[in-house]
Design a protein around this motif. Structure first.
Motif, PDB file in Angstrom:
ATOM      1  N   ASP A  59      -5.259   0.400   7.800  1.00 29.44           N
ATOM      2  CA  ASP A  59      -3.902   0.476   7.364  1.00 29.44           C
ATOM      3  C   ASP A  59      -3.505  -0.798   6.968  1.00 29.44           C
ATOM      4  N   ALA A  61      -0.697  -2.305   5.839  1.00 30.08           N
ATOM      5  CA  ALA A  61       0.548  -3.003   6.527  1.00 30.08           C
ATOM      6  C   ALA A  61       0.350  -3.509   7.813  1.00 30.08           C
ATOM      7  N   SER A  62      -0.510  -3.069   8.477  1.00 30.11           N
ATOM      8  CA  SER A  62      -0.952  -3.542   9.826  1.00 30.11           C
ATOM      9  C   SER A  62      -1.760  -4.996   9.568  1.00 30.11           C
ATOM     10  N   SER A 151       5.191  -2.687   6.335  1.00 29.17           N
ATOM     11  CA  SER A 151       5.183  -1.357   5.768  1.00 29.17           C
ATOM     12  C   SER A 151       6.047  -0.934   4.784  1.00 29.17           C
ATOM     13  N   CYS A 154       4.551  -2.067   1.520  1.00 29.61           N
ATOM     14  CA  CYS A 154       3.196  -1.144   1.168  1.00 29.61           C
ATOM     15  C   CYS A 154       3.819   0.265   0.586  1.00 29.61           C
ATOM     16  N   GLU A 155       4.787   0.734   1.190  1.00 32.86           N
ATOM     17  CA  GLU A 155       5.664   1.993   0.720  1.00 32.86           C
ATOM     18  C   GLU A 155       6.258   1.812  -0.432  1.00 32.86           C
TER      19      GLU A 155
END
Length: 160
Positions: A59, A61-62, A151, A154-155
């Motif tokens: 992930d 974003a993480s 997040s 990234c979206e």
């Protein structure tokens, strides 16, 4: 800070004679340039180590969240110094190529993880702004809030 920098202060901090700093760095701009290049090298090394921890399918974003939090906690003082040197390029045109090179190398490092060079450049800019916001706050960052921001970024990158 950069505005209070003198050869004498650097010599004292380094524990060397004043003549050593003036011999190797004739002007304050030379000294600041060396500092900016050293800061960029250290920051890029940290980013490379962080990028090595990112596996395909992780992930992003993480990962970005953990990276930003590390920047403003574990590396807080060096991050503040790096930003001061980087921002000095606004006032000192001779520093701009080094600052630009730093941005370019960060974007190059991030591109494989975020999809493109353009997306990587946007991530570099967003992380810079996010880090500054968190540094100014002066309180421990809320991981959930930072994760929400990365997040969203990234979206948007995948929507583009």
């Amino acid at each position: 800070g950069v505005r209070g920098l003198t050869h004498r202060k650097v010599a004292e901090a380094a524990g060397v004679p004043l003549g050593s700093t003036t011999y190797h760095f004739e002007t304050l701009d030379d000294l600041i340039m060396a500092g900016l290049e050293l800061a960029a090298d250290r920051n890029l090394a940290m980013m490379r180590r962080a990028a090595e921890r990112l596996e395909p399918g992780d992930d992003v974003a993480s990962w970005l969240t953990d990276l930003v939090i590390e920047m403003v906690t574990t590396w807080r003082e060096s991050n503040i110094s790096e930003r001061e040197l980087y921002l000095e390029a606004i006032r000192t045109p001779a520093l701009r190529p080094a600052a630009t090179r730093w941005d370019d190398q960060l974007a190059e490092l991030l591109a494989p993880h975020v999809g493109s060079s353009d997306a990587a450049r946007l991530v570099v800019m967003a992380l810079d702004g996010l880090a500054v916001t968190l540094l100014i706050a002066g309180t421990p960052p809320d991981r959930e809030w930072v994760l929400a921001q990365t997040s969203l970024l990234c979206e948007r990158l995948t929507d583009a």
